[in-house]
Design a protein around this motif. Structure first.
Motif, mmCIF file in Angstrom:
data_model
loop_
_atom_site.group_PDB
_atom_site.id
_atom_site.type_symbol
_atom_site.label_atom_id
_atom_site.label_comp_id
_atom_site.label_asym_id
_atom_site.label_seq_id
_atom_site.Cartn_x
_atom_site.Cartn_y
_atom_site.Cartn_z
ATOM 1 N N GLY A 64 42.521 32.365 41.567
ATOM 2 C CA GLY A 64 42.805 33.753 40.913
ATOM 3 C C GLY A 64 43.999 33.357 40.059
ATOM 4 O O GLY A 64 43.968 33.391 38.804
ATOM 5 N N LYS A 103 43.792 30.466 37.406
ATOM 6 C CA LYS A 103 42.534 30.785 36.598
ATOM 7 C C LYS A 103 43.206 31.826 35.445
ATOM 8 O O LYS A 103 42.936 31.562 34.159
ATOM 9 C CB LYS A 103 41.433 31.516 37.312
ATOM 10 C CG LYS A 103 40.342 31.630 36.464
ATOM 11 C CD LYS A 103 39.020 32.258 37.389
ATOM 12 C CE LYS A 103 38.046 32.384 36.507
ATOM 13 N NZ LYS A 103 36.775 32.975 37.049
ATOM 14 N N SER A 120 39.284 38.888 50.198
ATOM 15 C CA SER A 120 39.964 37.760 49.465
ATOM 16 C C SER A 120 39.542 36.419 50.418
ATOM 17 O O SER A 120 39.171 35.231 49.832
ATOM 18 C CB SER A 120 41.288 37.957 49.135
ATOM 19 O OG SER A 120 41.848 36.429 49.033
ATOM 20 N N VAL A 172 42.612 29.859 46.696
ATOM 21 C CA VAL A 172 41.952 30.869 45.979
ATOM 22 C C VAL A 172 42.396 30.789 44.819
ATOM 23 O O VAL A 172 43.658 30.231 44.305
ATOM 24 C CB VAL A 172 42.559 32.218 46.263
ATOM 25 C CG1 VAL A 172 42.074 33.293 45.390
ATOM 26 C CG2 VAL A 172 42.217 32.399 47.663
ATOM 27 N N MET A 175 45.515 34.894 44.905
ATOM 28 C CA MET A 175 44.819 35.871 44.504
ATOM 29 C C MET A 175 45.389 36.889 43.460
ATOM 30 O O MET A 175 46.486 36.854 43.189
ATOM 31 C CB MET A 175 44.331 36.859 45.665
ATOM 32 C CG MET A 175 43.680 38.170 45.555
ATOM 33 S SD MET A 175 43.145 38.831 46.946
ATOM 34 C CE MET A 175 44.764 39.270 47.803
ATOM 35 N N GLY A 176 44.588 37.161 42.474
ATOM 36 C CA GLY A 176 45.089 38.219 41.397
ATOM 37 C C GLY A 176 45.489 37.293 40.175
ATOM 38 O O GLY A 176 45.267 36.182 39.766
ATOM 39 N N ALA A 177 46.182 37.920 39.236
ATOM 40 C CA ALA A 177 46.785 37.391 37.959
ATOM 41 C C ALA A 177 48.294 37.448 37.781
ATOM 42 O O ALA A 177 48.660 36.952 36.752
ATOM 43 C CB ALA A 177 46.223 38.351 36.801
#
Length: 362
Positions: free
Chosen positions: A334, A337, A129, A332, A303-305
């Motif tokens: 993530g 988004k 990441s 980041v 990072m991630g969702a």
């Protein structure tokens, strides 16, 4: 595809060997060297020009924080700190993140952790990441403020403006609660947002920052010393007060429950969600069940969702305004988004404009 070239910095030969073995197992990572102290680290950083550095916090000759400052001054690159979970280690780690480190990993059992395998997956994921982090924003806190901007999707803007289920009845008079979720890059983003909120904000603020146990108390203390509002690590059962931000303790999910006319914090250790405890989804889903409140949900760098499913629940069950941090300022992109992809975000804002956007809704 070119591999991510990693330099490992640790004063323990045992730890250097373990970290090397773990990272070398991943097909996208190439360990190009190691350094045994701070001076050695700076020499090899200049010679080898790695893509990512793993950097021990506590070292002789120059400690991790001093090495980091040299790196950020000469040639900024993604740095993942390895830290002990002592209070001193936590405080130094937060200083390192403020100085430009992308992320950190907590050693399971002190400076020489024979059980380092417990964090092997986390270490690999954070190096991967970090290699994708938006470094241009690491040292941009003093750049001129950029205006917030509405959601990019015109169709969604029109839908929101039409007064659909998710946008209507958000009045200035209703009781409100703010809930913020963030991960990688979050401590810096939280500092920019919470320090810009006025003392008389008049609402409680809930925060989930992905962090292991031992670090959230130091984060809360640091932010409290810098902010007009009160900032504290959340405690189980305490009643929410206006003008206070409550940070979920590492290792615990944060939920809210009704206690008569008031709201109280409930901390629990149910299984991690999205690999995290605390989880933004768990907090958002809990807040979605609270009646007679308008909610302001904020998802920032990470990072991630985590947070996107919880945002859907929030929007289904009440009056909500949702703000996502812009790609331009996310370290980041993530989590913001993923939130934007739900088509339920009302506003995308640069991090230095999020506090102002929150206050407009309040």
């Amino acid at each position: 595809m070119a591999k991510i070239r990693v330099l490992i910095v640790d004063d323990s030969a045992f730890m250097r060997k373990l970290i090397n073995d773990f990272l070398s197992e991943h097909h996208e990572i190439e360990v190009i060297g190691s350094a045994r102290n701070g001076e050695d680290a700076i020499k090899k950083f200049r010679e080898m020009r790695p893509d990512v550095i793993t950097l021990d916090v506590e070292m002789p000759k120059l400690n991790g924080l001093e090495v980091l400052k040299v790196i950020m001054e000469e040639r900024p690159l993604p740095v993942v700190m390895l830290s002990s979970t002592t209070k001193e280690g936590a405080d130094t780690t937060l200083q390192a993140i403020q100085a430009g480190a992308v992320d950190f990993v907590a050693k399971p059992s002190g400076s020489i952790s024979i059980d380092l395998h417990k964090i092997k997956t986390e270490l690999i994921q954070k190096v991967l990441s970090a290699s994708k982090a938006n470094l241009s924003k690491i040292n941009s806190q003093n750049e001129p403020r950029m205006a917030r901007k509405p959601l990019a999707d015109p169709a969604q803007q029109k839908k929101n403006a039409s007064g659909d289920l998710y946008s209507k009845r958000f009045s200035q008079e209703s009781k409100k609660i703010v809930c913020i979720g963030t991960s990688t890059g979050g401590p810096r983003a939280l500092q920019q947002v919470l320090t810009a909120l006025p003392k008389d904000i008049g609402v409680p603020v809930l925060v989930v920052q992905h962090m292991p146990p031992g670090f959230t108390k130091s984060l809360a203390s640091r932010l409290d010393s810098l902010s007009q509002i009160s900032v504290k690590e959340a405690e189980d059962g305490e009643l929410l007060q206006k003008g206070t931000a409550y940070i979920a303790p590492g290792g615990f999910h944060l939920e809210v429950k009704n206690v008569g006319p008031a709201l109280a914090i409930s901390l629990g250790q149910s299984p991690p969600r999205n690999g995290h405890r605390p989880s933004v989804d768990v907090m958002f889903e809990s807040v979605s069940a609270i009646k007679n409140y308008s909610k302001i949900a904020v998802i920032m760098t990470g990072m991630g969702a985590d947070g996107s499913r919880g945002l859907v629940e929030l929007k289904k069950n009440g009056v909500v305004k949702a703000i996502a941090e812009s790609q331009e300022t996310s370290i980041v992109f993530g989590m913001p988004k993923a939130a934007i992809a739900t088509n339920m975000v009302d506003e995308v804002a640069n991090v230095d404009h999020i506090a102002e956007t929150i206050m407009q809704y309040i």
